[in-house]
Motif scaffolding. Structure first.
Motif, PDB file in Angstrom:
ATOM      1  N   PRO A  75       0.801  -1.234   0.000  1.00  0.00           N
ATOM      2  CA  PRO A  75       0.000   0.000   0.000  1.00  0.00           C
ATOM      3  C   PRO A  75       0.829   1.277   0.000  1.00  0.00           C
ATOM      4  N   ARG A  76       1.919   1.299   0.735  1.00  0.00           N
ATOM      5  CA  ARG A  76       2.711   2.522   0.845  1.00  0.00           C
ATOM      6  C   ARG A  76       3.504   2.816  -0.429  1.00  0.00           C
ATOM      7  N   ALA A  77       3.620   1.826  -1.298  1.00  0.00           N
ATOM      8  CA  ALA A  77       4.372   2.016  -2.541  1.00  0.00           C
ATOM      9  C   ALA A  77       3.480   2.392  -3.717  1.00  0.00           C
ATOM     10  N   VAL A  78       2.181   2.539  -3.472  1.00  0.00           N
ATOM     11  CA  VAL A  78       1.263   2.899  -4.563  1.00  0.00           C
ATOM     12  C   VAL A  78       1.596   4.300  -5.063  1.00  0.00           C
ATOM     13  N   GLN A  79       1.753   4.430  -6.385  1.00  0.00           N
ATOM     14  CA  GLN A  79       2.170   5.695  -6.987  1.00  0.00           C
ATOM     15  C   GLN A  79       1.004   6.538  -7.488  1.00  0.00           C
ATOM     16  N   GLN A  80      -0.081   5.890  -7.886  1.00  0.00           N
ATOM     17  CA  GLN A  80      -1.234   6.625  -8.399  1.00  0.00           C
ATOM     18  C   GLN A  80      -2.514   5.969  -7.898  1.00  0.00           C
ATOM     19  N   ILE A  81      -3.477   6.810  -7.533  1.00  0.00           N
ATOM     20  CA  ILE A  81      -4.808   6.339  -7.139  1.00  0.00           C
ATOM     21  C   ILE A  81      -5.826   7.130  -7.938  1.00  0.00           C
ATOM     22  N   THR A  82      -6.727   6.420  -8.594  1.00  0.00           N
ATOM     23  CA  THR A  82      -7.765   7.067  -9.399  1.00  0.00           C
ATOM     24  C   THR A  82      -9.106   6.426  -9.088  1.00  0.00           C
ATOM     25  N   LEU A  83     -10.091   7.251  -8.831  1.00  0.00           N
ATOM     26  CA  LEU A  83     -11.468   6.784  -8.685  1.00  0.00           C
ATOM     27  C   LEU A  83     -12.177   7.052 -10.003  1.00  0.00           C
ATOM     28  N   THR A  84     -12.618   5.989 -10.661  1.00  0.00           N
ATOM     29  CA  THR A  84     -13.224   6.110 -11.981  1.00  0.00           C
ATOM     30  C   THR A  84     -14.362   5.106 -12.095  1.00  0.00           C
ATOM     31  N   THR A  85     -14.876   4.933 -13.289  1.00  0.00           N
ATOM     32  CA  THR A  85     -15.939   3.960 -13.540  1.00  0.00           C
ATOM     33  C   THR A  85     -15.442   2.946 -14.559  1.00  0.00           C
ATOM     34  N   ILE A  86     -15.523   1.670 -14.197  1.00  0.00           N
ATOM     35  CA  ILE A  86     -15.091   0.593 -15.083  1.00  0.00           C
ATOM     36  C   ILE A  86     -16.251  -0.382 -15.245  1.00  0.00           C
ATOM     37  N   LEU A  94      -5.335   1.418  -8.969  1.00  0.00           N
ATOM     38  CA  LEU A  94      -4.068   1.656  -8.281  1.00  0.00           C
ATOM     39  C   LEU A  94      -2.910   1.320  -9.212  1.00  0.00           C
ATOM     40  N   VAL A  95      -1.912   2.174  -9.222  1.00  0.00           N
ATOM     41  CA  VAL A  95      -0.686   1.914  -9.977  1.00  0.00           C
ATOM     42  C   VAL A  95       0.421   1.643  -8.974  1.00  0.00           C
ATOM     43  N   GLN A  96       0.976   0.434  -9.038  1.00  0.00           N
ATOM     44  CA  GLN A  96       2.022   0.033  -8.103  1.00  0.00           C
ATOM     45  C   GLN A  96       3.372   0.642  -8.494  1.00  0.00           C
ATOM     46  N   ALA A  97       4.351   0.457  -7.643  1.00  0.00           N
ATOM     47  CA  ALA A  97       5.682   1.016  -7.888  1.00  0.00           C
ATOM     48  C   ALA A  97       6.315   0.437  -9.144  1.00  0.00           C
ATOM     49  N   ASP A  98       5.979  -0.811  -9.490  1.00  0.00           N
ATOM     50  CA  ASP A  98       6.549  -1.432 -10.686  1.00  0.00           C
ATOM     51  C   ASP A  98       5.731  -1.148 -11.942  1.00  0.00           C
ATOM     52  N   GLY A  99       4.710  -0.306 -11.828  1.00  0.00           N
ATOM     53  CA  GLY A  99       3.878   0.038 -12.976  1.00  0.00           C
ATOM     54  C   GLY A  99       2.697  -0.875 -13.192  1.00  0.00           C
ATOM     55  N   SER A 100       2.582  -1.940 -12.416  1.00  0.00           N
ATOM     56  CA  SER A 100       1.449  -2.849 -12.569  1.00  0.00           C
ATOM     57  C   SER A 100       0.172  -2.196 -12.044  1.00  0.00           C
ATOM     58  N   LEU A 101      -0.963  -2.687 -12.532  1.00  0.00           N
ATOM     59  CA  LEU A 101      -2.262  -2.095 -12.231  1.00  0.00           C
ATOM     60  C   LEU A 101      -3.101  -3.037 -11.377  1.00  0.00           C
ATOM     61  N   ARG A 102      -3.892  -2.438 -10.500  1.00  0.00           N
ATOM     62  CA  ARG A 102      -4.794  -3.209  -9.651  1.00  0.00           C
ATOM     63  C   ARG A 102      -6.096  -2.427  -9.520  1.00  0.00           C
ATOM     64  N   LEU A 150       0.143   1.168 -24.138  1.00  0.00           N
ATOM     65  CA  LEU A 150      -0.768   0.048 -23.904  1.00  0.00           C
ATOM     66  C   LEU A 150      -0.081  -1.138 -23.225  1.00  0.00           C
ATOM     67  N   ASP A 151       1.223  -1.066 -23.024  1.00  0.00           N
ATOM     68  CA  ASP A 151       1.956  -2.210 -22.470  1.00  0.00           C
ATOM     69  C   ASP A 151       1.423  -2.686 -21.118  1.00  0.00           C
ATOM     70  N   PRO A 152       1.079  -1.786 -20.165  1.00  0.00           N
ATOM     71  CA  PRO A 152       0.567  -2.290 -18.877  1.00  0.00           C
ATOM     72  C   PRO A 152      -0.772  -3.005 -18.992  1.00  0.00           C
ATOM     73  N   HIS A 153      -1.459  -2.832 -20.113  1.00  0.00           N
ATOM     74  CA  HIS A 153      -2.804  -3.394 -20.264  1.00  0.00           C
ATOM     75  C   HIS A 153      -2.826  -4.701 -21.061  1.00  0.00           C
ATOM     76  N   ARG A 154      -1.694  -5.122 -21.576  1.00  0.00           N
ATOM     77  CA  ARG A 154      -1.667  -6.318 -22.416  1.00  0.00           C
ATOM     78  C   ARG A 154      -1.761  -7.582 -21.564  1.00  0.00           C
ATOM     79  N   PRO A 155      -2.370  -8.652 -22.158  1.00  0.00           N
ATOM     80  CA  PRO A 155      -3.017  -8.727 -23.474  1.00  0.00           C
ATOM     81  C   PRO A 155      -4.328  -7.953 -23.503  1.00  0.00           C
TER      82      PRO A 155
END
Length: 535
Positions: A75-86, A94-102, A150-155
């Motif tokens: 949690p403390r390494a989260v770089q970006q937080i966005t509240l949106t609609t999916i 959430l964007v983690q320190a390594d660029g991965s998405l959650r 688009l790399d973080p979103h593949r495939p």
């Protein structure tokens, strides 16, 4: 040592034989370049994405952001937080320190399940309400998805929608969001547009070194051929006097004559366009930045550790009380001070920040349209080790900070005004542009990057601010010059074809002649071998 005539002969031969292939390639580049003026490579613009999002409503939103952070492995390494609609559901991304998405469901606080075909279809239908669709395939990369963004979103899931435009949507397997749209008409035009212009039929993935060097090599060959042709054209033109035929060009045959004339008229433009195309590939990194701004130092923290105390629900209520209907909320930090950045469906922004004046203890947060310039100066001073030499609030675009049209490859770059421009006293004399509407560093260019801007963008696209303010005139001039250059390339293509065919015929004649000689020798040997000659 070469004589002048030998050097000229060498230039003639270079143009003749490189032009055989280069003219075909240039004709394709020129035709596709005209198409690209009007139809761009498929991309989902920020304004399009925001317009498709549902407003964030109270209720059912939202669990506290701290609950969403608990679903992160760090949690403390989260770089970006966005509240949106999916897919129609309020969600934290959430964007983690390594660029991965959650993704975390903002209603239940539970981590979103893995994205499957059903989830991808729901997301696509939420993006285009009322349109039926079907998942076509799951792809790592195809001809429309080479962008590194688009790399973080593949495939990616391909979803074919049954709307009037027959739009092909791409849905992230990491978040379930629609990350790109490609209407059928745009896809078809791109086969003779950007896909052809950038030689994407040879590209594999978002990072392809072989493709990069292929384009660099072909562009270098085209530049060499065009420069050689320009020299030959000038040498062969009689500026004083005329040839025996009465013309200033020695060529009487139609194709040669008009290749010479169009070369004199449009050869310079062609040289600049092909060379600037070579510069666009940044060969050997000659236009890369020497020192990049230190964005973590500028922010002074990350949302994983520094957040505003106001809850998401209270923030949404505060924004609505000010007549602003948000579709997204972003948790940000600027100079160590956390704030919230809100977007609405029209891509307008609002900022929720702590009221430093402390005018009301009951309402410690205020809504701003933008940061004051004084709020940006102190954080901006740490972007580079060197001091700030000059600061200016721009009210109009300059030669580097430009807003392009929807067809441009830079259309997704937001270039709102006003903007704060700072010039640092570093070796690269770096210019940094900061948006008061978001607090983001939106652009930085040093000497090398500015050189690349002039040698690529200007020479290739003619994109000075006053040119972009007259889009119809600019496009008309570019199309007219392209037509002249296309005539030059097509006449060269015909001449190259004739040259190759003539060479092939001569080679065939020599081959046939050689075969006749060999046949005679063979018959002579057989005749000699059939007789017993005495010494």
């Amino acid at each position: 040592m070469w004589t002048v005539s030998q050097a000229k002969r060498c230039v003639f031969l270079i143009h003749r034989w490189t032009g055989v292939a280069a003219c075909v390639l240039m004709a394709l580049w020129l035709v596709s370049g005209v198409v690209m003026l009007f139809v761009g490579y498929p991309k989902l613009l920020p304004a399009e994405r925001l317009a498709a999002l549902a407003p964030l409503h109270l209720p059912p939103c939202c669990v506290p952001v701290e609950a969403a952070l608990q679903r992160s492995p760090a949690p403390r390494a989260v770089q970006q937080i966005t509240l949106t609609t999916i897919a129609g559901q309020p969600s934290y991304r959430l964007v983690q320190a390594d660029g991965s998405l959650r993704v975390v469901n903002a209603i239940t606080g539970m981590a979103a399940p893995a994205v499957d075909e059903a989830a991808a279809l729901r997301s696509a239908q939420a993006f285009m309400p009322g349109a039926a669709g079907a998942v076509r395939a799951q792809v790592m990369d195809d001809r429309w998805t080479h962008s590194g963004l688009l790399d973080p979103h593949r495939p990616l899931f391909q979803v074919q929608m049954q709307d009037e435009a027959r739009t092909l949507l791409y849905v992230s397997s990491a978040t379930g969001e629609v990350v790109m749209d490609a209407p059928r008409q745009q896809r078809y035009w791109n086969f003779v547009g950007a896909w052809l212009h950038w030689l994407y039929m040879f590209r594999d993935g978002s990072r392809d070194t072989v493709w990069s060097w292929l384009v660099i090599g072909l562009s270098a060959m085209g530049t060499l051929s065009a420069v050689a042709g320009a020299l030959v054209g000038v040498w062969r033109w009689r500026f004083a006097g005329r040839y025996k035929c009465g013309a200033r060009t020695p060529y009487r045959e139609f194709q040669m004559r008009w290749h010479h004339i169009t070369g004199l008229l449009f050869g310079g433009v062609l040289v600049l366009w092909v060379f600037s195309g070579l510069a666009s590939m940044n060969p050997l990194g000659v236009f890369s930045a020497g020192q990049r701004p230190d964005l973590p130092a500028y922010r002074g923290g990350a949302p994983g550790t520094a957040r505003v105390a106001i809850s998401a629900n209270d923030a949404l209520a505060l924004l609505r009380a000010h007549g602003f209907v948000p579709t997204e909320l972003h948790w940000r930090v600027l100079g160590g001070q956390p704030y919230l950045l809100a977007h609405d469906a029209a891509a307008a922004t609002r900022i929720i920040a702590l009221d430093k004046a402390g005018r009301s203890a009951a309402a410690p947060y205020r809504v701003l349209e933008r940061f004051g310039l004084q709020d940006l100066h102190a954080p901006a001073s740490v972007l580079l080790p060197s001091p700030v030499a000059h600061t200016l609030a721009l009210q109009q675009h300059d030669a580097y900070y430009l807003r392009r049209g929807a067809a441009s490859m830079y259309a997704g770059a937001e270039r709102d005004l006003p903007v704060l421009r700072l010039q640092f006293n570093d070796p690269g004399r770096t210019l940094v542009y900061i948006s008061p509407a978001t607090g983001d560093v939106v652009l930085s260019v040093d000497k090398a990057q500015r050189a690349g801007r002039w040698l690529f963008n200007l020479l290739h696209s003619w994109d000075l601010p006053w040119m972009l303010r007259e889009p119809i005139l600019r496009k008309a001039v570019l199309v007219a010059m392209s037509c002249g250059a296309i005539a030059l390339a097509l006449t060269g293509t015909v001449l190259g074809y004739r040259r190759v065919m003539k060479w092939a015929v001569r080679r065939g004649e020599r081959s046939a002649s050689g075969e006749r000689v060999l046949g005679r020798v063979s018959r002579l040997r057989r005749w000699c071998g059939a007789r017993d000659f005495e010494p």
